[in-house]
Design a protein around this motif. Structure first.
Motif, PDB file in Angstrom:
ATOM      1  N   GLY A 149      33.466  -8.311 -15.762  1.00 56.76           N
ATOM      2  CA  GLY A 149      34.429  -7.232 -15.545  1.00 56.76           C
ATOM      3  C   GLY A 149      34.678  -6.914 -14.089  1.00 56.76           C
ATOM      4  N   ASN A 150      33.608  -6.752 -13.292  1.00 61.42           N
ATOM      5  CA  ASN A 150      33.786  -6.410 -11.882  1.00 61.42           C
ATOM      6  C   ASN A 150      34.457  -7.544 -11.118  1.00 61.42           C
ATOM      7  OD1 ASN A 150      32.644  -3.886 -12.208  1.00 61.42           O
ATOM      8  ND2 ASN A 150      30.588  -4.607 -11.725  1.00 61.42           N
ATOM      9  N   GLY A 151      34.038  -8.767 -11.363  1.00 55.78           N
ATOM     10  CA  GLY A 151      34.637  -9.912 -10.685  1.00 55.78           C
ATOM     11  C   GLY A 151      36.099 -10.074 -11.044  1.00 55.78           C
ATOM     12  N   LEU A 152      36.432  -9.886 -12.310  1.00 53.92           N
ATOM     13  CA  LEU A 152      37.820  -9.998 -12.750  1.00 53.92           C
ATOM     14  C   LEU A 152      38.675  -8.893 -12.138  1.00 53.92           C
ATOM     15  CD1 LEU A 152      39.865 -11.465 -14.548  1.00 53.92           C
ATOM     16  CD2 LEU A 152      39.185  -9.951 -16.401  1.00 53.92           C
ATOM     17  N   SER A 153      38.157  -7.688 -12.079  1.00 52.89           N
ATOM     18  CA  SER A 153      38.888  -6.576 -11.486  1.00 52.89           C
ATOM     19  C   SER A 153      39.144  -6.819 -10.002  1.00 52.89           C
ATOM     20  CB  SER A 153      38.116  -5.281 -11.684  1.00 52.89           C
ATOM     21  OG  SER A 153      38.822  -4.192 -11.147  1.00 52.89           O
ATOM     22  N   GLU A 154      38.142  -7.316  -9.287  1.00 55.80           N
ATOM     23  CA  GLU A 154      38.312  -7.618  -7.864  1.00 55.80           C
ATOM     24  C   GLU A 154      39.316  -8.746  -7.665  1.00 55.80           C
ATOM     25  OE1 GLU A 154      34.403  -8.402  -6.401  1.00 55.80           O
ATOM     26  OE2 GLU A 154      33.754  -6.326  -6.647  1.00 55.80           O
ATOM     27  N   ALA A 155      39.279  -9.757  -8.521  1.00 59.48           N
ATOM     28  CA  ALA A 155      40.236 -10.866  -8.413  1.00 59.48           C
ATOM     29  C   ALA A 155      41.660 -10.377  -8.657  1.00 59.48           C
ATOM     30  CB  ALA A 155      39.869 -11.973  -9.396  1.00 59.48           C
ATOM     31  N   ILE A 156      41.841  -9.511  -9.633  1.00 56.36           N
ATOM     32  CA  ILE A 156      43.171  -8.962  -9.911  1.00 56.36           C
ATOM     33  C   ILE A 156      43.660  -8.149  -8.720  1.00 56.36           C
ATOM     34  CG2 ILE A 156      44.420  -7.280 -11.343  1.00 56.36           C
ATOM     35  CD1 ILE A 156      42.781  -8.323 -13.724  1.00 56.36           C
ATOM     36  N   ASP A 157      42.775  -7.357  -8.111  1.00 55.59           N
ATOM     37  CA  ASP A 157      43.166  -6.570  -6.944  1.00 55.59           C
ATOM     38  C   ASP A 157      43.569  -7.465  -5.776  1.00 55.59           C
ATOM     39  OD1 ASP A 157      42.747  -4.236  -8.333  1.00 55.59           O
ATOM     40  OD2 ASP A 157      40.716  -3.924  -7.535  1.00 55.59           O
ATOM     41  N   GLN A 158      42.877  -8.585  -5.593  1.00 55.17           N
ATOM     42  CA  GLN A 158      43.230  -9.515  -4.517  1.00 55.17           C
ATOM     43  C   GLN A 158      44.561 -10.208  -4.809  1.00 55.17           C
ATOM     44  OE1 GLN A 158      39.894 -12.130  -4.129  1.00 55.17           O
ATOM     45  NE2 GLN A 158      38.650 -10.639  -3.004  1.00 55.17           N
ATOM     46  N   ILE A 159      44.798 -10.541  -6.059  1.00 59.47           N
ATOM     47  CA  ILE A 159      46.063 -11.189  -6.431  1.00 59.47           C
ATOM     48  C   ILE A 159      47.227 -10.208  -6.268  1.00 59.47           C
ATOM     49  CG2 ILE A 159      47.330 -12.147  -8.397  1.00 59.47           C
ATOM     50  CD1 ILE A 159      44.651 -13.358  -9.310  1.00 59.47           C
ATOM     51  N   LYS A 160      46.988  -8.923  -6.524  1.00 61.84           N
ATOM     52  CA  LYS A 160      48.041  -7.917  -6.391  1.00 61.84           C
ATOM     53  C   LYS A 160      48.586  -7.866  -4.974  1.00 61.84           C
ATOM     54  CE  LYS A 160      46.806  -4.496  -9.862  1.00 61.84           C
ATOM     55  NZ  LYS A 160      46.337  -3.110 -10.044  1.00 61.84           N
ATOM     56  N   VAL A 161      47.728  -8.082  -3.976  1.00 62.63           N
ATOM     57  CA  VAL A 161      48.164  -8.052  -2.584  1.00 62.63           C
ATOM     58  C   VAL A 161      49.242  -9.111  -2.355  1.00 62.63           C
ATOM     59  CG1 VAL A 161      47.421  -8.431  -0.206  1.00 62.63           C
ATOM     60  CG2 VAL A 161      45.979  -7.115  -1.761  1.00 62.63           C
ATOM     61  N   TYR A 162      49.014 -10.313  -2.842  1.00 56.95           N
ATOM     62  CA  TYR A 162      49.988 -11.388  -2.678  1.00 56.95           C
ATOM     63  C   TYR A 162      51.230 -11.166  -3.544  1.00 56.95           C
ATOM     64  CZ  TYR A 162      46.323 -13.793  -0.149  1.00 56.95           C
ATOM     65  OH  TYR A 162      45.360 -14.116   0.762  1.00 56.95           O
ATOM     66  N   LEU A 163      51.024 -10.660  -4.738  1.00 59.76           N
ATOM     67  CA  LEU A 163      52.170 -10.391  -5.602  1.00 59.76           C
ATOM     68  C   LEU A 163      53.066  -9.301  -5.015  1.00 59.76           C
ATOM     69  CD1 LEU A 163      50.658 -10.573  -9.200  1.00 59.76           C
ATOM     70  CD2 LEU A 163      52.257 -12.161  -8.137  1.00 59.76           C
ATOM     71  N   ASP A 164      52.466  -8.301  -4.380  1.00 58.29           N
ATOM     72  CA  ASP A 164      53.264  -7.246  -3.753  1.00 58.29           C
ATOM     73  C   ASP A 164      54.117  -7.795  -2.614  1.00 58.29           C
ATOM     74  OD1 ASP A 164      52.374  -5.294  -5.483  1.00 58.29           O
ATOM     75  OD2 ASP A 164      50.761  -4.614  -4.145  1.00 58.29           O
ATOM     76  N   GLN A 165      53.621  -8.845  -1.943  1.00 54.40           N
ATOM     77  CA  GLN A 165      54.399  -9.446  -0.860  1.00 54.40           C
ATOM     78  C   GLN A 165      55.528 -10.325  -1.378  1.00 54.40           C
ATOM     79  OE1 GLN A 165      51.597 -11.653   1.468  1.00 54.40           O
ATOM     80  NE2 GLN A 165      50.931  -9.880   2.650  1.00 54.40           N
ATOM     81  N   TYR A 166      55.235 -11.169  -2.355  1.00 53.04           N
ATOM     82  CA  TYR A 166      56.185 -12.200  -2.779  1.00 53.04           C
ATOM     83  C   TYR A 166      56.950 -11.860  -4.065  1.00 53.04           C
ATOM     84  CZ  TYR A 166      53.660 -14.841   0.699  1.00 53.04           C
ATOM     85  OH  TYR A 166      53.079 -15.247   1.875  1.00 53.04           O
ATOM     86  N   MET A 167      56.389 -10.988  -4.896  1.00 57.86           N
ATOM     87  CA  MET A 167      57.037 -10.649  -6.159  1.00 57.86           C
ATOM     88  C   MET A 167      56.781  -9.172  -6.470  1.00 57.86           C
ATOM     89  SD  MET A 167      56.652 -13.043  -9.496  1.00 57.86           S
ATOM     90  CE  MET A 167      56.227 -12.116 -10.945  1.00 57.86           C
ATOM     91  N   PRO A 168      57.374  -8.265  -5.668  1.00 54.70           N
ATOM     92  CA  PRO A 168      57.068  -6.850  -5.854  1.00 54.70           C
ATOM     93  C   PRO A 168      57.578  -6.309  -7.193  1.00 54.70           C
ATOM     94  CG  PRO A 168      58.861  -7.130  -4.286  1.00 54.70           C
ATOM     95  CD  PRO A 168      58.341  -8.507  -4.623  1.00 54.70           C
ATOM     96  N   ALA A 169      56.942  -5.242  -7.636  1.00 57.27           N
ATOM     97  CA  ALA A 169      57.311  -4.633  -8.916  1.00 57.27           C
ATOM     98  C   ALA A 169      58.486  -3.687  -8.760  1.00 57.27           C
ATOM     99  CB  ALA A 169      56.121  -3.886  -9.509  1.00 57.27           C
ATOM    100  N   GLU A 170      58.792  -3.260  -7.577  1.00 55.57           N
ATOM    101  CA  GLU A 170      59.875  -2.289  -7.348  1.00 55.57           C
ATOM    102  C   GLU A 170      61.094  -2.978  -6.799  1.00 55.57           C
ATOM    103  OE1 GLU A 170      59.109   0.763  -8.452  1.00 55.57           O
ATOM    104  OE2 GLU A 170      57.112   0.056  -8.814  1.00 55.57           O
TER     105      GLU A 170
END
Length: 136
Positions: free
Chosen positions: A115-136
């Motif tokens: 759980g902790n590792g998956l949550s941290e991985a998702i948070d790290q992926i969000k940084v890149y997704l916010d740059q290249y594929m933002p939700a807004e």
């Protein structure tokens, strides 16, 4: 011989009963899952809109759009769409129960370990997704 058969039958019944009792996921996990799913869908819709705006100025894109619009008027395609939407609405409760069961199994057996590792991985992926594929 009969004792072994009865013991095997009792063991098989215990295993099948324990597998049929899937724990329900906590509300916190369901809320987290729904939040991640909604954000991902918003990212996809936003990326599709940007892609459509970029490609929409091309002559081939215009021809393709006109072809797709002409397909919408065909009764065969409308019948297929009605059947597909009916199947989708019938399958929705089954999919929801399966999703809840999988979330419950994840929370019971996997979350304590990954759980902790998956949550941290998702948070790290969000940084890149916010740059290249933002939700807004």
């Amino acid at each position: 011989m009969n004792t072994k058969l009865i013991l095997a039958l009792v063991f098989a019944l215990q295993v099948s009963m324990s597998l049929s009792q899937v724990p329900a996921p906590s509300q916190e996990l369901v809320d987290k899952y729904e939040s991640l799913k909604a954000t991902f869908y918003r990212r996809l819709v936003n990326a599709y809109g940007k892609l459509q705006g970029t490609v929409g100025q091309n002559e081939q894109a215009q021809t393709t759009r006109e072809f797709i619009e002409s397909l919408r008027d065909k009764p065969e395609l409308q019948a297929v769409a009605k059947v597909a939407s009916g199947l989708g609405s019938e399958a929705a409760p089954v999919v929801d129960r399966a999703r809840a069961s999988l979330l419950g199994l994840y929370e019971q057996y996997l979350r304590p370990h990954v759980g902790n590792g998956l949550s941290e991985a998702i948070d790290q992926i969000k940084v890149y997704l916010d740059q290249y594929m933002p939700a807004e």
